[in-house]
Scaffold this motif. Structure first.
Motif, PDB file in Angstrom:
ATOM      1  N   PRO B  59       0.828  -1.207   0.000  1.00  0.00           N
ATOM      2  CA  PRO B  59       0.000   0.000   0.000  1.00  0.00           C
ATOM      3  C   PRO B  59       0.864   1.259   0.000  1.00  0.00           C
ATOM      4  N   GLY B  60       0.395   2.256  -0.721  1.00  0.00           N
ATOM      5  CA  GLY B  60       1.161   3.488  -0.835  1.00  0.00           C
ATOM      6  C   GLY B  60       2.006   3.526  -2.094  1.00  0.00           C
ATOM      7  N   SER B  61       2.080   2.390  -2.793  1.00  0.00           N
ATOM      8  CA  SER B  61       2.826   2.344  -4.049  1.00  0.00           C
ATOM      9  C   SER B  61       2.068   3.102  -5.133  1.00  0.00           C
ATOM     10  N   THR B  62       2.796   3.541  -6.164  1.00  0.00           N
ATOM     11  CA  THR B  62       2.136   4.239  -7.267  1.00  0.00           C
ATOM     12  C   THR B  62       2.330   3.476  -8.565  1.00  0.00           C
ATOM     13  N   VAL B  63       1.313   3.548  -9.425  1.00  0.00           N
ATOM     14  CA  VAL B  63       1.383   2.919 -10.742  1.00  0.00           C
ATOM     15  C   VAL B  63       1.177   3.990 -11.807  1.00  0.00           C
ATOM     16  N   GLN B  64       2.207   4.194 -12.626  1.00  0.00           N
ATOM     17  CA  GLN B  64       2.120   5.150 -13.728  1.00  0.00           C
ATOM     18  C   GLN B  64       2.182   4.393 -15.045  1.00  0.00           C
ATOM     19  N   ILE B  65       1.420   4.862 -16.028  1.00  0.00           N
ATOM     20  CA  ILE B  65       1.496   4.277 -17.369  1.00  0.00           C
ATOM     21  C   ILE B  65       2.424   5.154 -18.200  1.00  0.00           C
ATOM     22  N   LEU B  66       3.328   4.521 -18.930  1.00  0.00           N
ATOM     23  CA  LEU B  66       4.149   5.268 -19.888  1.00  0.00           C
ATOM     24  C   LEU B  66       3.866   4.706 -21.270  1.00  0.00           C
ATOM     25  N   THR B  67       3.405   5.576 -22.164  1.00  0.00           N
ATOM     26  CA  THR B  67       3.151   5.100 -23.522  1.00  0.00           C
ATOM     27  C   THR B  67       3.736   6.076 -24.521  1.00  0.00           C
ATOM     28  N   MET B  68       4.213   5.539 -25.640  1.00  0.00           N
ATOM     29  CA  MET B  68       4.716   6.388 -26.709  1.00  0.00           C
ATOM     30  C   MET B  68       3.748   6.228 -27.876  1.00  0.00           C
ATOM     31  N   GLY B  69       3.327   7.343 -28.443  1.00  0.00           N
ATOM     32  CA  GLY B  69       2.393   7.230 -29.550  1.00  0.00           C
ATOM     33  C   GLY B  69       1.833   8.575 -29.927  1.00  0.00           C
ATOM     34  N   PRO B  70       0.871   8.571 -30.858  1.00  0.00           N
ATOM     35  CA  PRO B  70       0.222   9.822 -31.263  1.00  0.00           C
ATOM     36  C   PRO B  70      -0.691  10.331 -30.142  1.00  0.00           C
ATOM     37  N   PRO B  71      -1.164  11.572 -30.242  1.00  0.00           N
ATOM     38  CA  PRO B  71      -1.986  12.148 -29.165  1.00  0.00           C
ATOM     39  C   PRO B  71      -3.161  11.264 -28.725  1.00  0.00           C
ATOM     40  N   ARG B  72      -3.768  10.533 -29.672  1.00  0.00           N
ATOM     41  CA  ARG B  72      -4.952   9.733 -29.285  1.00  0.00           C
ATOM     42  C   ARG B  72      -4.593   8.584 -28.351  1.00  0.00           C
ATOM     43  N   ALA B  73      -3.304   8.257 -28.213  1.00  0.00           N
ATOM     44  CA  ALA B  73      -2.900   7.172 -27.315  1.00  0.00           C
ATOM     45  C   ALA B  73      -3.182   7.506 -25.851  1.00  0.00           C
ATOM     46  N   ALA B  74      -3.551   8.774 -25.578  1.00  0.00           N
ATOM     47  CA  ALA B  74      -3.955   9.146 -24.210  1.00  0.00           C
ATOM     48  C   ALA B  74      -5.156   8.301 -23.767  1.00  0.00           C
TER      49      ALA B  74
END
Lengths: 339, 292
Positions: B59-74
């Motif tokens: 608990p307290g950990s963080t999960v971030q997504i990292l993606t490379m791509g065009p704007p729509r990849a958001a």
């Protein structure tokens, strides 16, 4: 120098089929290029392995033999390969597209910044002219593979970086002893100079390696199902037909993804490649990523409700109809006529 | 008590090549990308689930997504936030276009250097390329150990992770020091679904360029007020990457030719499912010794 090196996978003193297949292909490429074919074996207690490798055409066998090198771990194998390649400068390096090769080759290519093409279905030597710079390249390795879900076939080249690296899946290339065996001259790799302390940081705690039980590759008749089979329940019909014909059951990626069949049965670009005497494709539309793994079957029968399914273009017999009706009839009439 | 972990999941938005319909090829024989829906790469979802399992364990950990791509990849970053991720970064720049796996791995590794995570988790491979190269190459670029074909996290300690790997012919349990990179197989548990409360909370999450394109005062005010609604967008300059190692220039592999797949025409003998047809077929196969 500037030879072809095949990284050979060794499990329990036995060379993996995929490595022997790569040596067979490597021999052909080396003959075309007029260079040597070299095998690289990394493991423990490797004495004698050069005999097997020579049979498949290896002129030289690079051997890194040490207790810490078996079973396979990424980092020590990667460091040894990169060290040796930096000194030997091979023009081509081939790896099996296995769980070892697909773990190892990308890391090697990243270290050497050499470029890697995964899961090639064909390797050919050819020339290239860069249209922008006008530079001409002789004797490049064409690395040919389906891409974009198999809708296109791409020919990839690495014009400016060496080695040109490729992985190939088991069963894609033929395994054949060389007409003239290689010398199999052993060259011991002084591997310890390449290893870093941190290379041994990942430890294997437990390992259970099973021989493959489902053997789609070795079957002479395959009854294969696609997404069109509809359910796991319906797949049972395929097992019934396979039982009667003495066949093995295969599946397309779509069928495996849908949970109709086990992953071990998957045939195609991302599964196994098969060349049976007879391939019965049930409810398989025939996308190239599937047909890439079976189009060398001696005979193909397709059963599909769609008379225009792409699979019918490579089929010898196309049955238009519902497989739930067709398969029971095949079982019935096979039994009636086979006595 | 285990320490809190900084986890980054590498994810990719991909065309859904598994559901290629009849309109997927244009009349001129080229791939019609517009006809293929863009989806969260399936094995990256398995990777996200492993990250969320770790977050549950520590608990307290963080999960971030990292993606490379065009704007729509958001879109996939939002999807991941709805499922449990804390946020994400979109690596987007025209200079990334044409990158092969090595150039892609270089770009991702530059972004990861800024994030300095304890664990980097990626799907084994993406369905549009099936190369399985980016995970190991990112690990190499960062000088970290890699564990590929992961199926289950057996144990996590302060400095070590124990992982079960699913190989072609069996299983292997390995331990690795942290930080490290793992790639996750489709045989690992499926990702948890979107959570209604999280959808309500994060549905207005936007990147800066999305906000600019929308020109919506309400959205602007909302994202201004609530930090967690900002999806970060990083360019080549933001990650201090070397142009020479990106895009076509940074890619050792070149595409020489592309051939659209056209099956060679061969006449198939046609049968119906009538009893007589199937009977004739069986007689023929037995006579030719193909069967029996």
């Amino acid at each position: 120098m500037n030879n072809i090196i095949v990284y050979c996978e060794i499990e329990n003193g036995k060379v993996a089929d995929v490595s022997l297949e790569l040596l067979t292909k490597g021999r052909e490429l080396a003959d075309t290029l007029g260079c040597k074919l070299e095998a690289l074996a990394i493991g423990y207690n490797l004495q004698g392995i050069e005999k097997e490798l020579a049979k498949y055409g290896a002129d030289t066998v690079w051997m890194a033999d040490g207790e810490e090198l078996a079973p396979y771990r990424t980092l020590p194998h990667c460091s040894i390969i990169c060290g040796l390649f930096t000194e030997e400068k091979p023009q081509i390096a081939l790896f099996g597209a296995s769980s070892v090769g697909r773990d190892l080759a990308p890391r090697v290519s990243s270290t050497l910044h050499s470029g890697l093409t995964a899961d090639c279905t064909s390797l050919v030597i050819g020339d290239h002219k860069d249209n922008k710079s006008g530079t001409e390249y002789k004797n490049l390795l064409y690395q040919i593979r389906p891409a974009f879900g198999g809708n296109i076939i791409a020919t990839i080249i690495n014009p400016d970086h060496r080695p040109q690296m490729a992985t190939v899946r088991e069963g894609v290339m033929k395994k054949e002893e060389a007409k003239t065996p290689g010398k199999g001259e052993i060259k011991v790799v002084d591997y310890k100079k390449y290893l870093k302390d941190t290379d041994l940081a990942v430890k294997i705690i437990d390992r259970q390696i099973e021989e493959r039980k489902i053997n789609v590759k070795g079957a002479s008749i395959i009854v294969s199902g696609g997404y069109g089979v509809g359910s796991k329940e319906n797949f049972k019909l395929l097992y019934e037909l396979a039982e009667v014909l003495g066949a093995e059951v295969g599946a397309s990626r779509a069928a495996v993804d849908a949970g109709f069949a086990e992953h071990e049965r998957q045939i195609g670009q991302t599964g196994v490649t098969v060349r049976p005497k007879l391939y019965i494709a049930c409810g398989i539309s025939g996308q190239i990523q599937h047909t890439a793994g079976m189009d060398q079957s001696s005979m193909v029968i397709s059963i599909n409700t769609d008379p225009n399914a792409p699979i019918n273009k490579i089929a010898d017999y196309a049955i238009t109809g519902d497989l739930l009706e067709v398969i029971p009839k095949m079982i019935k009439y096979y039994k009636a006529n086979s006595k | 008590m285990k320490k809190t972990l900084k986890i980054v999941v590498l994810a990719k938005q991909v065309p859904d090549t598994r559901n290629v319909g009849k309109d997927a090829m244009k009349a001129d024989g080229t791939v019609n990308r517009a006809a293929l829906p863009a989806i969260f790469n399936p094995e990256d979802l398995n990777a996200l689930e492993q990250a969320l399992i770790l977050k549950d364990l520590c608990p307290g950990s963080t999960v971030q997504i990292l993606t490379m791509g065009p704007p729509r990849a958001a879109d996939i970053i939002r999807d991941a936030m709805f499922r449990g991720a804390d946020g994400g970064i979109l690596l987007t720049d025209r200079k990334f276009a044409g990158s092969d796996t090595l150039a892609t791995s270089y770009a991702l590794s530059r972004a990861l250097l800024k994030l300095s995570p304890d664990i980097i988790i990626a799907g084994r491979q993406a369905i549009d390329g099936d190369t399985a190269q980016v995970g190991p190459q990112v690990a190499e670029k960062l000088g970290l150990p890699q564990v590929t074909y992961a199926e289950e996290i057996v144990k996590i300690d302060d400095n070590e992770i124990v992982i079960k790997r699913r190989l072609e012919r069996g299983v292997e349990v390995v331990s690795s020091p942290l930080p490290m990179v793992m790639t996750v197989n489709a045989s690992a548990p499926e990702c948890r679904p979107q959570h209604a409360k999280r959808v309500m909370k994060y549905k207005h999450a936007r990147t800066t360029s999305e906000l600019q394109a929308a020109q919506n005062d309400y959205l602007n005010a909302l994202c201004n007020e609530k930090e967690y609604l900002n999806i970060q967008e990083w360019s080549v300059a933001d990650v201090d990457a070397d142009d020479q190692q990106l895009g076509l220039l940074g890619s050792p592999t070149k595409v020489k030719t592309i051939e659209n797949v056209v099956f060679q025409a061969k006449e198939a003998k046609k049968y119906t499912n009538a009893d007589e047809d199937i009977n004739n077929l069986m007689v023929e196969l037995i006579a030719s010794h193909t069967l029996g």
